[in-house]
Scaffold this motif. Structure first.
Motif, short mmCIF file in Angstrom:
data_model
loop_
_atom_site.label_atom_id
_atom_site.label_comp_id
_atom_site.label_asym_id
_atom_site.label_seq_id
_atom_site.Cartn_x
_atom_site.Cartn_y
_atom_site.Cartn_z
N GLY A 83 -7.03 18.47 18.95
CA GLY A 83 -7.00 17.45 17.91
C GLY A 83 -5.76 16.60 17.86
N PHE A 84 -4.95 16.57 18.95
CA PHE A 84 -3.70 15.81 18.86
C PHE A 84 -3.95 14.30 18.73
CE2 PHE A 84 -4.29 15.66 23.49
CZ PHE A 84 -3.91 14.35 23.79
N ARG A 85 -5.08 13.83 19.20
CA ARG A 85 -5.38 12.40 19.03
C ARG A 85 -5.62 12.07 17.56
NH1 ARG A 85 -7.60 13.69 23.99
NH2 ARG A 85 -6.88 12.38 25.71
N GLN A 86 -6.26 12.98 16.84
CA GLN A 86 -6.44 12.77 15.40
C GLN A 86 -5.08 12.80 14.69
OE1 GLN A 86 -8.32 14.77 17.25
NE2 GLN A 86 -10.45 14.06 16.94
N TRP A 87 -4.18 13.66 15.21
CA TRP A 87 -2.80 13.69 14.69
C TRP A 87 -2.19 12.30 14.79
CZ3 TRP A 87 1.29 17.85 14.43
CH2 TRP A 87 2.59 17.34 14.48
N ASP A 88 -2.24 11.69 15.96
CA ASP A 88 -1.62 10.38 16.17
C ASP A 88 -2.23 9.33 15.26
OD1 ASP A 88 0.11 11.34 18.09
OD2 ASP A 88 -1.21 10.85 19.76
N LYS A 89 -3.54 9.37 15.07
CA LYS A 89 -4.20 8.40 14.22
C LYS A 89 -3.78 8.58 12.76
CE LYS A 89 -8.80 6.66 12.98
NZ LYS A 89 -10.27 6.82 13.18
N ALA A 90 -3.71 9.83 12.31
CA ALA A 90 -3.30 10.10 10.94
C ALA A 90 -1.85 9.70 10.72
CB ALA A 90 -3.51 11.58 10.61
N LYS A 91 -1.00 9.99 11.67
CA LYS A 91 0.42 9.62 11.57
C LYS A 91 0.55 8.10 11.49
CE LYS A 91 4.81 10.50 13.98
NZ LYS A 91 5.08 9.17 14.54
N ASP A 92 -0.24 7.38 12.27
CA ASP A 92 -0.21 5.92 12.21
C ASP A 92 -0.62 5.41 10.83
OD1 ASP A 92 0.62 5.72 14.83
OD2 ASP A 92 -1.37 5.32 15.65
N THR A 93 -1.59 6.08 10.21
CA THR A 93 -2.03 5.69 8.86
C THR A 93 -0.87 5.77 7.89
OG1 THR A 93 -4.31 6.41 9.24
CG2 THR A 93 -3.56 6.28 6.94
N ILE A 94 -0.14 6.89 7.93
CA ILE A 94 1.01 7.05 7.03
C ILE A 94 2.09 6.02 7.35
CG2 ILE A 94 2.82 8.63 6.28
CD1 ILE A 94 -0.01 9.45 5.42
N ASP A 95 2.38 5.82 8.63
CA ASP A 95 3.42 4.88 9.01
C ASP A 95 3.09 3.46 8.58
OD1 ASP A 95 5.06 6.81 10.07
OD2 ASP A 95 4.49 6.46 12.15
N GLN A 96 1.81 3.09 8.63
CA GLN A 96 1.42 1.74 8.21
C GLN A 96 1.65 1.54 6.72
OE1 GLN A 96 -2.63 1.28 9.55
NE2 GLN A 96 -2.05 1.53 11.70
N VAL A 97 1.34 2.57 5.93
CA VAL A 97 1.58 2.47 4.49
C VAL A 97 3.07 2.35 4.21
CG1 VAL A 97 1.38 3.69 2.28
CG2 VAL A 97 -0.52 3.72 3.90
N VAL A 98 3.89 3.15 4.89
CA VAL A 98 5.34 3.11 4.69
C VAL A 98 5.90 1.76 5.12
CG1 VAL A 98 7.53 4.08 5.48
CG2 VAL A 98 5.64 5.60 4.85
N ALA A 99 5.44 1.25 6.25
CA ALA A 99 5.91 -0.06 6.72
C ALA A 99 5.58 -1.16 5.72
CB ALA A 99 5.29 -0.38 8.08
N ARG A 100 4.40 -1.07 5.11
CA ARG A 100 4.03 -2.08 4.11
C ARG A 100 4.92 -1.99 2.87
NH1 ARG A 100 -0.81 -0.41 2.25
NH2 ARG A 100 0.03 0.03 0.18
N VAL A 101 5.23 -0.76 2.46
CA VAL A 101 6.11 -0.57 1.30
C VAL A 101 7.47 -1.22 1.55
CG1 VAL A 101 7.40 1.17 -0.01
CG2 VAL A 101 4.96 1.50 0.45
N ILE A 102 8.02 -1.01 2.74
CA ILE A 102 9.33 -1.59 3.08
C ILE A 102 9.23 -3.11 3.13
CG2 ILE A 102 11.11 -1.74 4.85
CD1 ILE A 102 10.41 1.16 5.62
N ALA A 103 8.17 -3.61 3.75
CA ALA A 103 8.00 -5.07 3.87
C ALA A 103 7.83 -5.72 2.50
CB ALA A 103 6.80 -5.38 4.76
N ASP A 104 7.06 -5.08 1.62
CA ASP A 104 6.88 -5.63 0.28
C ASP A 104 8.19 -5.71 -0.48
OD1 ASP A 104 4.19 -5.90 0.74
OD2 ASP A 104 3.57 -4.15 -0.45
N ARG A 105 9.02 -4.68 -0.31
CA ARG A 105 10.33 -4.72 -0.99
C ARG A 105 11.19 -5.85 -0.44
NH1 ARG A 105 12.97 -1.03 -4.03
NH2 ARG A 105 10.82 -0.70 -4.70
N ALA A 106 11.15 -6.05 0.87
CA ALA A 106 11.92 -7.12 1.47
C ALA A 106 11.48 -8.49 0.97
CB ALA A 106 11.80 -7.06 2.99
N GLU A 107 10.17 -8.60 0.66
CA GLU A 107 9.62 -9.86 0.17
C GLU A 107 9.72 -9.99 -1.35
OE1 GLU A 107 5.65 -9.90 1.53
OE2 GLU A 107 6.18 -10.00 3.68
#
Length: 458
Positions: A200-224
């Motif tokens: 299931g390591f591919r599902q791991w990578d997909k799930a990790k990307d989901t979390i990272d995308q949310v975090v990246a959006r939070v940082i970007a929103d603060r910058a804006e």
């Protein structure tokens, strides 16, 4: 010849490890029942795993001699997910992180976040009010959505309500994956190799990307300059502090470190509280008298209003119910450390390089400390029954310098949530369904916790 703690002989270890992989809680119970409160499992020449189950053992390892113990090898797979945040870091890096973040989690500071917590619970209750009475909900998923909303608003000034389902399933996938990796023998050699050879390591990578995308959006929103509902003034929340943090040379946190710190609090800040609340509603549904007493207290103390700081001391039974839930089902069910130097715990030697395990799940159920330890009995946390009990008999947040930095935040959060939900609803477990613990990074229910929502009329 050096004294050794009791434990299995070499020919018994393969069977013990197989059981530990398939059913860790049962494995620990059987091991302690057979050998006692201290068990040593030899795994290699000169190296062993020690299981310590008494409050004084926890105090020794987590408090008195904490400098002799570092994060265990079992944290390595977790670093593949959340990076080197406060939970997984060690040494000088951990010291810097702790100094930076500690002031933000003082009790006084956390109390300023209470209105945001109240608003989050109100939003969830308003959603429930639009459903027919008797609607069935998954309590685990519902509490995860609630605490994610609270963390997003109060720590990061972000509106995460649209991310509830994706984050819930991503966290579940990542916890399952981390658990599989920890059980893989290659973890001892290379956590990255262990992950790539675990199912299931591919599902791991997909799930990790989901979390990272949310975090990246939070940082970007603060910058804006964007903000979620009821955001704290600039400079007040955790994200502001991380963005403003500077190393000794004046440099800011690099993007990777910033990401790791945010993911750590993003995940730890909501997952453990959600799990605590889900188990609490399950336990209350099995104990009508305890629930009736909770409802009576909430109605009397709050009289229909949200709980304020002045109410905390008056909500004695509310806090006792939550503590008893944390005792029986501690979200962080095991604490593991690697010995950096020789030591002696409870009269038994521990050598440098050994791993010591102090599981809150077993400490909280020790029959020498807790009467009828398997029973749900919130009264054991009332003042008259708590006197004289070791403070390390109850360690849902760990202990010592490495104890959970967010314990004040979590306790206010769960008291607010439980009290406000109890004011308006009862949650009843569906007949014939008995949840069982799922042993991953946290102690989640194995299946969806299907519960019926019934409106209360105080």
């Amino acid at each position: 010849m050096m004294r050794r703690a009791p434990g299995p002989r070499p020919h018994q270890i393969p069977g013990l490890l197989r059981l530990a992989v398939s059913d860790p809680l049962r494995s620990m119970y059987q091991t302690v029942s057979r050998y006692g409160d201290v068990v040593r499992v030899p795994l290699a020449p000169g190296r062993g795993i020690h299981l310590f189950c008494r409050p004084e053992h926890a105090e020794h390892i987590l408090v008195d001699r904490e400098q002799r113990y570092g994060k265990a090898f079992t944290y390595r797979p977790l670093r593949e997910w959340i990076g080197l945040g406060l939970i997984t870091s060690d040494g000088e890096l951990w010291e810097r992180q702790r100094r930076l973040i500690q002031p933000l989690f003082s009790h006084r500071r956390v109390e300023t976040l209470r209105p945001l917590m109240v608003a989050s619970v109100e939003r969830m209750l308003d959603e429930w009010d639009r459903r027919p009475d008797g609607t069935v909900v998954d309590a685990t998923g519902a509490m995860s959505g609630l605490t994610l909303d609270i963390v997003g608003a109060s720590l990061f000034g972000a509106d995460l309500t649209g991310d509830r389902d994706s984050v819930y399933h991503a966290v579940e996938t990542l916890q399952d994956a981390v658990t599989k990796v920890i059980k893989n023998p290659l973890t001892w050699i290379s956590p990255r190799a262990a992950r790539r050879t675990s199912p299931g390591f591919r599902q791991w990578d997909k799930a990790k990307d989901t979390i990272d995308q949310v975090v990246a959006r939070v940082i970007a929103d603060r910058a804006e300059g964007s903000a979620g509902p009821g955001r704290q003034p600039a400079g007040r929340d955790l994200l502001d502090a991380l963005l403003a943090a500077r190393h000794e040379d004046g440099s800011a946190l690099d993007p990777r470190q910033l990401r790791d710190e945010i993911v750590t609090f993003f995940m730890a800040g909501h997952e453990t509280s959600a799990t605590c609340l889900a188990w609490t509603f399950y336990l209350l549904s099995t104990a009508p008298e305890a629930r009736a007493r909770l409802e009576e207290e909430v109605d009397k103390v709050l009289a229909g209003r949200p709980p304020g700081p002045e109410d905390t001391e008056q909500l004695v039974w509310t806090r006792a119910v939550l503590n008893e839930s944390l005792r029986l089902f501690p979200p962080v069910w095991t604490v593991e450390r690697d010995a950096a130097a020789d030591d002696e715990v409870g009269g038994w030697p521990v050598r440098a390089g050994d791993t010591v395990i102090t599981p809150p799940y077993l400490v909280h159920r020790h029959p020498g400390v807790w009467e009828s330890p398997e029973a749900f009995d919130p009264a054991r946390f009332l003042p008259e029954r708590s006197a004289g009990r070791s403070r390390h008999a109850f360690i849902p947040f760990g202990g010592g310098k490495r104890g959970c930095i967010g314990n004040a935040f979590a306790l206010i959060e769960v008291v607010v949530a439980l009290a406000m939900i109890t004011q308006r609803y009862r949650l009843d477990l569906l007949p014939g369904f008995e949840p069982v613990p799922k042993v991953t990074v946290t102690l989640r229910p194995l299946h969806e916790m299907a519960m019926t929502l019934r409106r209360r009329v105080p």
